[in-house]
Design an enzyme around this catalytic site. Structure first.
Site, PDB file in Angstrom:
ATOM      1  CD  GLU A 109      -2.825   1.313   2.364  1.00  0.00           C
ATOM      2  OE1 GLU A 109      -3.673   2.213   2.374  1.00  0.00           O
ATOM      3  OE2 GLU A 109      -2.679   0.486   3.286  1.00  0.00           O
TER       4      GLU A 109
ATOM      5  CE  LYS B  66      -6.706  -0.021   1.529  1.00  0.00           C
ATOM      6  NZ  LYS B  66      -7.226  -0.389   2.856  1.00  0.00           N
TER       7      LYS B  66
END
Length: 307
Positions: free
Chosen positions: A46, A83
């Site tokens: 992420e 993500k």
């Protein structure tokens, strides 16, 4: 591992455009990811791009290049989940969605409210949601159980619908396997303006039977529709079909052409993107310039073409 978790998530944030900083973020993320993979877990990588970052689009393009470079350094058996912030340019992260070492690309809401986040998500084929604030939006400690449940239900349905609309990764993988391994051939049904009159004449439609380009393209679409909708034309023998842009824009039996090919016929849709040939020079004919290529590719992705 002992607790039975499937994977991990590790977050870092890009605040402004700086090539060195973005490269460092990508490297650190993958350094951690490799340690996670070594334990048999799946890492959720992420590297968030702040939605208020100056030159957010430039940050995202640089990040994409860095992530693809780091993916190449993984072992063939490794799989990761990304993500990422919903990109400024829809479908920017398509190369990650389609990468064989990517399990999933999920989107963080990043400060967008639920309605905006879902709208942006639906524009990105292959991405699904991993929303936090946009998911819990509207929940309140003072709500009755019925009110609370209704709010949770609304959130789940809205986010699931946006994820379903945008997610084509499952279909893409099915198409990939079909093209890679199945028997059959790819039908070229992509006659464009220059070759259409000849194709129609061979089909038995003389130039006197239509007037102007619009009627000509209608006639050729009728021919293609007749071929594609025929019961003998299906995925058991036809791997794929190459479509002209105007065919992509039209419908077959009430469905968008690319969707009909895959969902009804299990034939993989491809899109012709060149705009014809230049005059011969140095013994070759180069392709004409394609100034609207990016827009055409985005249209193809949104329509569900494979290549």
């Amino acid at each position: 591992v002992a607790a039975g978790v499937f994977g991990t998530k590790e977050r870092s944030v890009i605040k402004s455009f700086n090539k060195t900083g973005i490269q460092d973020i990508a490297k650190q993320q993958f350094q951690v990811a490799k340690r996670v993979l070594a334990k048999g877990l799946i890492p959720i990588i992420e590297p968030e791009v702040d939605i208020k970052a100056p030159n957010k689009d430039m940050c995202e393009k640089e990040l994409l290049e860095c992530l693809l470079a780091e993916l190449d350094d993984l072992r063939p058996c490794d799989k990761v989940i990304f993500k990422l912030t919903l990109p400024t340019v829809p479908n920017l992260y398509r190369p990650l969605v389609c990468h064989p070492k990517t399990m999933r690309v999920v989107a963080l809401s990043g400060g967008f409210d639920r309605a905006d986040a879902c709208k942006k998500l639906a524009e990105n084929a292959g991405m699904i949601a991993s929303f936090s604030r946009a998911f819990t939006e509207g929940l309140n400690a003072k709500q009755t159980e019925a009110e609370f449940s209704k709010t949770v239900d609304t959130a789940c349905q809205m986010i699931c619908d946006a994820s379903r609309y945008g997610s084509s990764s499952g279909a893409f993988q099915e198409m990939y396997q079909k093209v890679l391994t199945a028997e059959g051939f790819i039908a070229a049904l992509d006659q464009s303006g220059g070759s259409t009159p000849k194709a129609l004449k061979l089909y038995g439609v003389d130039e006197s039977e239509y007037s102007g380009e619009a009627e000509m393209f209608t006639k050729i679409h009728e021919m293609r529709t007749r071929i594609i909708s025929n019961s003998k034309f299906d995925g058991s023998r036809v791997l794929g079909a190459i479509l002209f842009e105007q065919t992509l824009d039209r419908k077959i039996c009430g469905m968008p052409s690319a969707q009909y090919l895959w969902e009804k016929k299990q034939v993989v849709p491809f899109l012709k993107i060149d705009k014809g040939l230049e005059e011969e020079k140095n013994g070759v004919q180069m392709m004409k310039d394609m100034p609207q290529l990016e827009a055409l590719l985005d249209k193809g992705v949104a329509a569900g073409v494979f290549g």
